[in-house]
Scaffold this motif. Structure first.
Motif, mmCIF file in Angstrom:
data_model
loop_
_atom_site.group_PDB
_atom_site.id
_atom_site.type_symbol
_atom_site.label_atom_id
_atom_site.label_comp_id
_atom_site.label_asym_id
_atom_site.label_seq_id
_atom_site.Cartn_x
_atom_site.Cartn_y
_atom_site.Cartn_z
ATOM 1 N N ASN A 52 3.399 5.170 0.425
ATOM 2 C CA ASN A 52 3.196 4.881 -0.603
ATOM 3 C C ASN A 52 3.238 3.663 -1.190
ATOM 4 N N LYS A 54 1.752 0.440 -3.909
ATOM 5 C CA LYS A 54 0.324 0.001 -4.336
ATOM 6 C C LYS A 54 0.350 -1.697 -4.169
ATOM 7 N N PRO A 90 -8.802 3.009 -0.796
ATOM 8 C CA PRO A 90 -7.355 3.290 -1.571
ATOM 9 C C PRO A 90 -7.722 4.878 -1.948
ATOM 10 N N ASP A 92 -6.283 6.088 -4.496
ATOM 11 C CA ASP A 92 -5.814 6.478 -5.742
ATOM 12 C C ASP A 92 -5.615 4.678 -6.218
ATOM 13 N N TRP A 93 -6.613 4.728 -7.258
ATOM 14 C CA TRP A 93 -6.929 3.009 -8.332
ATOM 15 C C TRP A 93 -6.504 3.489 -9.891
ATOM 16 N N THR A 128 -1.198 8.976 -12.605
ATOM 17 C CA THR A 128 -0.448 8.802 -11.223
ATOM 18 C C THR A 128 -0.669 7.417 -11.004
ATOM 19 N N MET A 129 -0.915 6.348 -12.183
ATOM 20 C CA MET A 129 -0.099 5.212 -11.542
ATOM 21 C C MET A 129 0.906 4.943 -12.101
ATOM 22 N N ASP A 131 3.568 3.657 -13.143
ATOM 23 C CA ASP A 131 5.159 3.233 -12.822
ATOM 24 C C ASP A 131 5.929 3.933 -13.705
ATOM 25 N N TRP A 241 -5.027 -2.049 -9.687
ATOM 26 C CA TRP A 241 -4.114 -1.864 -8.641
ATOM 27 C C TRP A 241 -4.471 -0.105 -7.460
ATOM 28 N N ARG A 243 -3.437 2.188 -4.686
ATOM 29 C CA ARG A 243 -2.473 2.666 -3.447
ATOM 30 C C ARG A 243 -2.577 3.066 -1.694
ATOM 31 N N THR A 272 1.457 -6.743 -2.078
ATOM 32 C CA THR A 272 1.756 -5.647 -2.650
ATOM 33 C C THR A 272 2.547 -6.079 -4.601
ATOM 34 N N SER A 273 3.020 -4.470 -4.979
ATOM 35 C CA SER A 273 2.928 -4.701 -5.962
ATOM 36 C C SER A 273 4.568 -4.568 -6.210
#
Length: 421
Positions: A52, A54, A90, A92-93, A128-129, A131, A241, A243, A272-273
């Motif tokens: 998972n 990001k 991805p 999600d974004w 959803t994105m 944090d 971003w 995912r 990566t985040s």
């Protein structure tokens, strides 16, 4: 049980000293708890994940990142060719731009109290994105869902954190004008339609405005300036971003983006985040190091000395008492445990009380620890602080009281009563 009762009774014999020792312990445990609150949060966001993941796409050679918004369409597909069935896309974004402004029109009167900091993004992606949103319960999430629903209905709507609302002295339903500072001469007429849940202290000073609304404002600026675009019109995308499910997908995604010719002017980087946030925190590296390895140990050392001093005074005053206990049949190790038990009880209960108060007051009343670092305006005190506090109080009490307790253990009956005689 009788031994515990004896320990409690000994503590009660000098309430002034016990109270002062307890307060000193609570203050130092509080400081260390606050330090650990910040450090554990930063450690959590900079720790690499294996699932998972990001990813963050930014401009490669410039900080702050300023990419053309035209990059967004390709990046949210992961740089994949439309006809490539093997490409990684991805799950999600989310796109981010940043609008920094002020609700004060007079530049001479602008300050922190009227600062306006906003993410330019797709509001529905907050669910959803962003944090920590996934940690909200249903009731807390409904606060954000309601705000997102309203901002989708109003193009000039804005979602503002509770902390910033309080500083601006505004409430939901009010209208504000945000005068741009990074986007000079872009002034946004906004209506406050909602707020973040108070549990998301990370966003208490932030806001969300719609991406399509902001792009329209840039077009309006161009139309009102003889078809001359704003200086940042083609640089309104700061971050994207993305995912992906695992490390292998991330590596493939990174390869796709970095080799895509459409993202070469300006070039981009994908990380990566956790890596991206760690890089961003490099400016605070020395401060964080000093807090972790100098301030926290120094507080623990001072706390041990405070307890050691208090127990040493108590032992010197009670030499006759320890001699009498030996005459009554108490063994040296029992006297050692008696003195250690008194210190451990004070340290453990004081540490637990200090951590419990920090957790309740800082999270429940303040909405988080107001200690701005980078884009973290506040830090929520974790529930783990309860055992941190108890453990720190117990550990420092043991270290500080061991030598005084050993001294009490070694009291010689003949020496004590010869002096009394």
């Amino acid at each position: 049980m009788k031994f515990l009762i004896l320990v409690v009774e000994n503590i009660r014999r000098n309430l002034v000293r016990t109270t002062l020792t307890s307060l000193g312990t609570m203050m130092l445990v509080l400081v260390v708890t606050l330090v650990f609150t910040v450090l554990t949060t930063l450690d959590a966001v900079t720790t690499e994940k294996s699932a998972n993941i990001k990813a963050i796409v930014t401009e490669k050679w410039q900080i702050p990142s300023l990419m053309p918004y035209s990059y967004a369409a390709g990046l949210i597909e992961g740089g994949a060719a439309p006809d490539d069935p093997n490409a990684v896309r991805p799950q999600d974004w989310m796109t981010w731009g940043f609008f920094v402004g002020s609700t004060e029109s007079n530049p001479a009167k602008r300050g922190y109290e009227n600062l306006f900091f906003s993410f330019i993004m797709e509001p529905e992606k907050a669910r959803t994105m962003l944090d920590n949103i996934d940690a909200l319960n249903d009731q807390q999430a409904e606060v954000l869902n309601e705000a997102i629903k309203k901002i989708q209905e109003k193009r000039n709507g804005v979602i503002i954190g509770e902390g910033r609302l309080a500083k601006l002295k505004k409430k939901i339903g009010d209208r504000i004008t945000a005068y741009g500072r990074n986007y000079r001469d872009i002034n946004l007429e906004l209506e406050i339609v909602g707020t973040f849940p108070k549990e998301t202290s990370q966003y208490t000073d932030s806001a969300i405005i719609r991406r399509d609304f902001f792009e329209t404002e840039l077009d309006t600026y161009k139309a009102s300036h003889n078809n001359k675009p704003h200086a940042l019109a083609d640089k309104s995308l700061s971050l994207v971003w993305l995912r992906v499910p695992d490390r292998m997908s991330f590596n493939k995604l990174t390869e796709q983006i970095l080799t895509a010719p459409s993202f070469s002017n300006p070039p981009v980087k994908c990380e990566t985040s956790s890596t991206g946030i760690a890089s961003f925190l490099d400016a605070y590296r020395d401060i964080i190091w000093g807090v972790r390895w100098l301030l926290a140990p120094a507080c623990m050392l001072v706390l041990s000395l405070v307890i050691s001093n208090a127990i040493s005074i108590s032992v010197r005053e009670r030499r006759i008492e320890f001699a009498v206990l030996k005459v009554l049949g108490f063994l040296p190790w029992q006297i050692l445990c008696l003195v250690l038990g008194e210190a451990l009880l004070i340290g453990t209960l004081s540490g637990l009380a200090s951590a419990g108060l920090a957790y309740g007051v800082i999270n429940g009343v303040w909405g988080g620890l107001p200690f701005p670092i980078a884009f973290f305006p506040k830090f929520a005190v974790p529930i783990n602080c309860l055992w941190w506090g108890a453990a720190m109080g117990a550990a420092t009490a043991f270290v500080g009281s061991f030598f005084p307790a050993w001294s009490a253990r070694g009291v010689r009956v003949s020496d004590v009563f010869s002096k009394v005689a």
